[in-house]
Scaffold this motif. Structure first.
Motif, PDB file in Angstrom:
ATOM      1  N   GLN A  51      -4.349  -8.330 -49.743  1.00 39.26           N
ATOM      2  CA  GLN A  51      -2.933  -8.634 -49.519  1.00 39.26           C
ATOM      3  C   GLN A  51      -2.711  -9.240 -48.147  1.00 39.26           C
ATOM      4  O   GLN A  51      -1.869 -10.128 -47.973  1.00 39.26           O
ATOM      5  N   ASP A  55      -0.863 -12.810 -47.333  1.00 37.56           N
ATOM      6  CA  ASP A  55       0.307 -12.879 -46.456  1.00 37.56           C
ATOM      7  C   ASP A  55       0.070 -13.748 -45.223  1.00 37.56           C
ATOM      8  O   ASP A  55       1.025 -14.097 -44.523  1.00 37.56           O
ATOM      9  N   GLY A  73      -5.735  -2.084 -53.457  1.00 38.35           N
ATOM     10  CA  GLY A  73      -4.926  -3.142 -54.050  1.00 38.35           C
ATOM     11  C   GLY A  73      -5.787  -4.060 -54.886  1.00 38.35           C
ATOM     12  O   GLY A  73      -6.669  -3.622 -55.632  1.00 38.35           O
TER      13      GLY A  73
END
Length: 218
Positions: A51, A55, A73
């Motif tokens: 993630q 980002d 995740g």
């Protein structure tokens, strides 16, 4: 997402210095890999999760992703799949302590450059990084050529584009004139203008340049 869009590591090309993007939830592993890469003059940045990578605004330079498989995740394999669906072609090297044959097959089928297991020999790791970044350099160079060729193609008139397709298919001027219902002299004029606009020095040069065009345009 940013970039996910001859040097000591064995890299070729000069489109900005290459960078390795490390993604691993193990701090010691990230630090060790960064130290190894820095020792041979290869820049790197690291993330503790997939993630964080998604980002981030990454540098637009030749690069490769070094992914662990199992992470919080999205897994490394999930990230590889997600990037492919987004059309992001940054080469991937997997480095994992939890890999198996099925995972390696899945990763390689999806285009991974290599699937390495921890612990890995320094030279084996560096060789994989070199292969991945060189692949990205070649891909980016081909994309640049394709964009330039497309820009030249856009300057052609509709008739010149027709002539281009006939020329690329190997048709002679007489055949082109017959099929288009125009004179051979007119064909020669359109052909000359087309060659100039495409910056083609010869038929061979034209054929090579047109390989980067979509099939329906040539």
């Amino acid at each position: 997402m940013g970039a996910l869009d001859s040097a000591p590591g064995g890299f070729s090309g000069s489109e900005g210095s290459p960078i390795a993007i490390l993604v691993d939830d193990d701090t010691e592993v990230r630090d060790s890999l960064e130290e190894l890469l820095n020792s041979v003059g290869i820049e790197s940045i690291s993330f503790s999760s997939t993630q964080e990578v998604l980002d981030a605004e990454l540098p637009d330079r030749p690069a490769c992703l070094v992914l662990d498989v199992r992470m919080p995740g999205l897994s490394g394999l999930d990230l590889q799949h997600l990037l492919l669906t987004k059309g992001i072609q940054t080469p991937v090297v997997f480095l994992t302590g939890h890999g198996d044959i099925a995972m390696s097959v899945q990763a390689m089928k999806a285009g991974a450059v290599d699937f390495l297991t921890k612990p890995v020999r320094d030279q084996t790791f560096l060789d994989a990084i070199s292969a991945a970044v060189n692949a990205d350099i070649a891909r980016r160079a081909a994309a640049t050529v394709s964009r330039k060729t497309m820009a030249l193609y856009e300057t052609l008139t509709p008739r010149e584009r027709e002539v281009l397709r006939f020329v690329v298919s190997g048709a002679m001027n007489k055949q082109i004139a017959f099929d288009l219902g125009i004179s051979e002299i007119t064909v020669k004029l359109h052909r000359s203008n087309m060659m100039k606009k495409m910056n083609a020095r010869s038929l061979t040069h034209l054929l090579s340049a047109c390989q980067s065009l979509p099939a329906e345009m040539r």
